[in-house]
Enzyme design. Structure first.
Site, PDB file in Angstrom:
ATOM      1  CG  ASP A  16      -0.466   1.530   0.517  1.00  0.00           C
ATOM      2  OD1 ASP A  16      -0.161   2.593   0.663  1.00  0.00           O
ATOM      3  OD2 ASP A  16      -1.469   0.718   1.199  1.00  0.00           O
ATOM      4  N   GLY A  20       5.328   6.811  -4.884  1.00  0.00           N
ATOM      5  CA  GLY A  20       6.115   7.987  -4.726  1.00  0.00           C
ATOM      6  C   GLY A  20       7.326   7.665  -5.264  1.00  0.00           C
ATOM      7  CG  HIS A  44       2.972   9.549  -2.460  1.00  0.00           C
ATOM      8  ND1 HIS A  44       2.349   8.548  -2.970  1.00  0.00           N
ATOM      9  CD2 HIS A  44       2.500  10.769  -3.367  1.00  0.00           C
ATOM     10  CE1 HIS A  44       1.566   8.864  -3.946  1.00  0.00           C
ATOM     11  NE2 HIS A  44       1.668  10.149  -4.297  1.00  0.00           N
ATOM     12  CB  THR A 312       2.184   6.033   4.499  1.00  0.00           C
ATOM     13  OG1 THR A 312       2.769   4.927   3.544  1.00  0.00           O
ATOM     14  CG2 THR A 312       3.409   7.186   4.513  1.00  0.00           C
ATOM     15  CB  VAL A 428      16.007  -4.374  -6.825  1.00  0.00           C
ATOM     16  CG1 VAL A 428      15.482  -5.121  -8.230  1.00  0.00           C
ATOM     17  CG2 VAL A 428      17.084  -3.369  -7.190  1.00  0.00           C
TER      18      VAL A 428
HETATM   19  P1  IMP Z   1     -10.832   6.479   2.611  1.00  0.00           P
HETATM   20  O1  IMP Z   1     -10.041   7.067   1.455  1.00  0.00           O
HETATM   21  O2  IMP Z   1     -10.197   7.117   3.701  1.00  0.00           O
HETATM   22  O3  IMP Z   1     -12.522   6.889   2.496  1.00  0.00           O
HETATM   23  O4  IMP Z   1     -10.574   4.871   2.977  1.00  0.00           O
HETATM   24  C1  IMP Z   1     -11.248   3.928   1.833  1.00  0.00           C
HETATM   25  C2  IMP Z   1     -10.477   2.699   1.703  1.00  0.00           C
HETATM   26  O5  IMP Z   1      -9.632   3.043   0.885  1.00  0.00           O
HETATM   27  C3  IMP Z   1      -9.752   1.927   3.012  1.00  0.00           C
HETATM   28  O6  IMP Z   1      -9.903   0.739   2.789  1.00  0.00           O
HETATM   29  C4  IMP Z   1      -8.543   2.683   3.056  1.00  0.00           C
HETATM   30  O7  IMP Z   1      -7.695   1.769   3.721  1.00  0.00           O
HETATM   31  C5  IMP Z   1      -8.108   2.725   1.505  1.00  0.00           C
HETATM   32  N1  IMP Z   1      -7.355   3.570   1.152  1.00  0.00           N
HETATM   33  C6  IMP Z   1      -7.559   4.971   1.052  1.00  0.00           C
HETATM   34  N2  IMP Z   1      -6.372   5.550   0.235  1.00  0.00           N
HETATM   35  C7  IMP Z   1      -5.484   4.548   0.467  1.00  0.00           C
HETATM   36  C8  IMP Z   1      -4.045   4.559   0.044  1.00  0.00           C
HETATM   37  O8  IMP Z   1      -3.403   5.500  -0.419  1.00  0.00           O
HETATM   38  N3  IMP Z   1      -3.295   3.370   0.173  1.00  0.00           N
HETATM   39  C9  IMP Z   1      -3.972   2.341   0.460  1.00  0.00           C
HETATM   40  N4  IMP Z   1      -5.244   1.960   0.733  1.00  0.00           N
HETATM   41  C10 IMP Z   1      -6.005   3.391   0.765  1.00  0.00           C
END
Ligand code: IMP
Length: 442
Positions: A16, A20, A44, A312, A428
């Site tokens: 995050d 994107g 994204h 998201t 920004v």
């Molecule tokens: P999974 O990818 O659903 O197996 O989740 C594994 C860990 O990665 C969890 O803590 C999710 O919150 C985190 N995670 C997976 N994809 C993202 C992302 O795109 N942004 C932030 N955290 C993510």
């Protein structure tokens, strides 16, 4: 002479980071946008004028009609979700046709993978450890881990190309469903047995709808390179969630750092000349796992609100903390970052004093400036900070870095010094235009 006309954009924290928008911005200078890892766990958001798009599987390059988008073999694809996303884009007038290609070797997320993901998380949430409480990872429950698990197990996996052969798919699913029904029951899922024929019909239909997009993307990408087309690799999730190099086991199940590019696309790393690492001006994390700079106070709450720090994909509030440069420096190292984009700097306006983590104090009293890519050991580390003065002025209208308040510029200068890398872009505000670029970095 090798081509080095490819660029990679990768998150240097726990996701995050605002990739994107940066990908969207760089898209105009590239021809082919490529996803190499992850699945619908990624999200994204891209703001174009008044329109906000939330994409999970389709690369955000799709918003530019003259570009090609590729979902590489390293991605795990939920075909129904992908179709929904395609339909949603078309309904808003976005062209999705031969400009979107999906690898026939990408693995398919099936409904039972999502059930397994949720059941395992619930089971782990019920099991506690003396040292770290709940053992659940806090996954997105999108079936990511079980799908990559099947990829590694091999005999239980379904790949996108398999969806195009209905008889073969049915035959495979008959065996897989019989096994999965037993496994789900053992995990406590109270559901009727999986119906392989119904599932095969449903997914063969999705395969037919996706047929025009499905191809061998490896040859396609090499052909594109040979033809001098400029490639942009878009990392999903982020480096500290990398299965090999992140805060294991609180990670996702793919190589989200740039190290995932060769395996996830079939293109060697030497083709990539520029690696832009994306870093928020502070840190966030969704789900469980250690977070040495986490803020559990009003400052953190303010950053969460101003930064709209809600997932998201799942809508969960994100955990917020000070910028951890030990972590970012490590991520830049493994990704081979050549420059940095610092996003969401505007969110820090109004914070009186800012902290940057430059080291960790270990349980034995020693300090280190090295990251600890292991959740259990990282739990014992306490952040060591430098304090810098903040700024009160809003900065969303700044047109270049020079126009930023002195203390905002000092904050960026200090980050560059510690990372040993140039900050090429500064975010920004949420719009495409609210990105300050250093001259000569296009
Ligand atoms: P999974 O990818 O659903 O197996 O989740 C594994 C860990 O990665 C969890 O803590 C999710 O919150 C985190 N995670 C997976 N994809 C993202 C992302 O795109 N942004 C932030 N955290 C993510």
């Amino acid at each position: 002479m090798q081509n080095s006309i490819a660029t990679a954009v990768v998150g240097l924290q726990w996701g995050d980071e605002g990739k994107g928008k940066i990908v969207d911005l760089l898209t105009s200078r590239h021809d082919v946008i490529v996803r190499y890892n992850g699945g619908a766990n990624a999200g994204h958001s891209v703001q174009v004028g008044a329109e906000r798009y939330a994409l999970h599987l389709v690369p955000s390059g799709i918003l530019h009609p003259d570009k090609s988008c590729v979902i590489g073999n390293g991605v795990v694809v939920d075909p129904e979700k992908l179709l929904q996303e395609i339909e949603g884009l078309r309904a808003r007038g976005v062209k999705v046709g031969s400009n979107l290609l999906v690898s026939d070797r990408a693995h398919v997320v099936m409904p039972y993978h999502k059930e397994q993901d949720a059941a395992l998380e619930d089971f782990m949430a019920g099991a506690t450890s003396d040292q770290s409480g709940s053992l659940a990872i806090g996954t997105t429950r999108r079936g990511i881990g079980p799908t990559y698990g099947d990829k590694v197990h091999r005999t239980t996996a379904i790949r996108v190309g398999d969806l195009l052969d209905a008889a073969y798919l049915r035959e495979r699913l008959r065996v897989i469903c019989s096994l999965r029904t037993r496994e789900l029951k053992a995990l406590g899922v109270q559901a009727p047995p999986l119906d392989p024929d119904a599932l095969a019909a449903r997914f063969a239909e999705a395969g037919e709808k996706l047929r025009p997009h499905i191809t061998d993307t490896v040859y396609g990408l090499h052909d594109a390179l040979k033809a001098g087309r400029r490639l942009l690799f878009e990392g999903a999730n982020a480096s500290l969630l990398d299965i090999d190099h992140g805060t294991y086991p609180y990670v996702t199940s793919s190589n989200c750092s740039t190290l995932g590019i060769p395996a996830g696309t079939g293109l060697p790393m030497r083709n990539i000349g520029r690696v832009l690492g994306i870093m928020k001006a502070y840190s966030t994390r969704v789900g469980g796992g250690p977070f040495p700079t986490e803020l559990l106070d009003a400052i953190g709450e303010g950053i969460r609100t101003r930064g709209r720090e809600f997932g998201t994909t799942t809508g969960r509030p994100r955990r917020v903390g000070w910028l951890d440069l030990v972590a970012v420096r490590y991520a830049s190292m493994i990704c081979g970052a050549t420059g940095i984009a610092c996003t969401l700097l505007d969110v820090l306006s109004g914070v009186d004093e800012l902290r940057i983590c430059t080291g960790y104090r270990l349980p034995d009293g020693r300090t280190t400036d090295r990251f600890i890519p292991d959740a259990h050991r990282l739990e014992g580390a306490a952040a060591v900070y430098e304090t810098l003065p903040g700024w009160r002025e809003p900065i969303r209208d700044a047109e270049d870095r020079e126009a930023l308040p002195d203390n905002a510029r000092r904050y960026l200068d200090r980050i560059e010094r510690i990372l040993g890398l140039p900050i090429e872009m500064v975010g920004v505000g949420p719009d495409r235009r609210q990105t300050l670029e250093a001259v000569g970095t296009a």
